[in-house]
Design an enzyme around this catalytic site. Structure first.
Site, PDB file in Angstrom:
ATOM      1  N   SER A   1     130.030   5.162 -10.032  1.00  0.00           N
ATOM      2  CA  SER A   1     129.216   5.783 -11.075  1.00  0.00           C
ATOM      3  C   SER A   1     129.708   7.189 -11.411  1.00  0.00           C
ATOM      4  O   SER A   1     130.856   7.369 -11.805  1.00  0.00           O
ATOM      5  CB  SER A   1     127.749   5.771 -10.630  1.00  0.00           C
ATOM      6  OG  SER A   1     126.891   6.142 -11.671  1.00  0.00           O
TER       7      SER A   1
ATOM      8  N   HIS B   1     130.154   1.895 -14.975  1.00  0.00           N
ATOM      9  CA  HIS B   1     129.080   1.262 -15.746  1.00  0.00           C
ATOM     10  C   HIS B   1     128.481   2.276 -16.706  1.00  0.00           C
ATOM     11  O   HIS B   1     128.681   3.490 -16.562  1.00  0.00           O
ATOM     12  CB  HIS B   1     127.998   0.705 -14.810  1.00  0.00           C
ATOM     13  CG  HIS B   1     127.319   1.740 -13.974  1.00  0.00           C
ATOM     14  ND1 HIS B   1     126.396   2.618 -14.479  1.00  0.00           N
ATOM     15  CD2 HIS B   1     127.455   2.054 -12.658  1.00  0.00           C
ATOM     16  CE1 HIS B   1     125.966   3.424 -13.520  1.00  0.00           C
ATOM     17  NE2 HIS B   1     126.597   3.107 -12.410  1.00  0.00           N
TER      18      HIS B   1
END
Length: 234
Positions: free
Chosen positions: A110, A133
């Site tokens: 992330s 993501h």
């Protein structure tokens, strides 16, 4: 080690999870770790293992000001966390005037991705992984176009930083970020070890020894350039 100094080091480890930037052994390399979840403006539950950005920012300033520290080794094993706190850390690492090397061990997921690529040179362990993501929001979200535009701007900030500080192209990064076929209940892609290098996110597969070796190379090159210019290293 004198008793007072020993107590000071223990207190620093308890408070910050690591030793102070001025190390007792006078090493010219400082090791900074990003572990657990990057904590931002909201304090996470005590059972969570976190890295607090308000601890890291003054340490990075101290590293920049300390002439005895010639290079920074950044070690990551993080699940991600607060986007703005992560970007703040990444921007500070990228703006240091001293050589920096990052090493992803376990995971650099992330918001850990921009932190990992913020260094001058990056490594990833063979078994380590990085999850890419889209930005997520927690809590109440107002269902209006402005909410979507805000998330788009946040995502653009992350994308621009990663593309600017690594060899991955914007199209490839967005493709990895918006992939719907790999994760059962999420959008994105998890890249492992050599895949991160193949996509251009990370420079090289390696461990602690290779990372320190590369950092020493960068320090030596900086010193040689300074001697050639007859001034302070830039």
């Amino acid at each position: 080690m004198p008793g007072g100094e020993s107590v000071g080091v223990v207190a620093s480890v308890e408070a910050l999870g690591q030793t102070a930037p001025v190390q007792a052994d006078e090493s010219n390399i400082y090791c900074l770790s990003i572990i657990g979840q990057v904590e931002g403006h909201i304090v996470l539950p005590p059972q969570n293992k976190t890295t607090k950005y308000e601890h890291l920012i003054p340490q990075l300033v101290a590293i920049e000001q300390n002439d005895k520290i010639e290079g920074l080794l950044l070690i990551l094993n993080t699940v991600g966390g607060d986007v703005e706190a992560g970007l703040a850390i990444a921007e500070m690492v990228a703006s240091l005037n001293k050589p920096t090397v990052s090493l992803v061990l376990g995971g650099g997921h992330s918001i850990g991705v921009p932190i990992a690529v913020s260094a001058d040179y990056s490594f990833i362990a063979e078994t380590a992984s990085m999850t890419i993501h889209p930005i997520r929001l927690t809590g109440m979200v107002i269902g209006v176009p402005q909410s979507f535009e805000y998330m788009e701007k946040m995502q653009e900030r992350v994308t621009r930083f990663v593309v600017a500080h690594s060899a991955v192209s914007e199209s490839v990064f967005r493709e990895l970020m918006l992939n719907t076929g790999e994760m059962a209940r999420d959008i994105g892609t998890t890249v492992v070890g050599r895949d991160a290098v193949r996509y251009g996110l990370i420079h090289e597969v390696g461990g602690v020894g290779r990372a320190i070796e590369k950092l020493n190379e960068l320090i030596a090159a900086r010193s040689a350039y300074a001697n050639l210019q007859g001034g302070v290293p830039q």
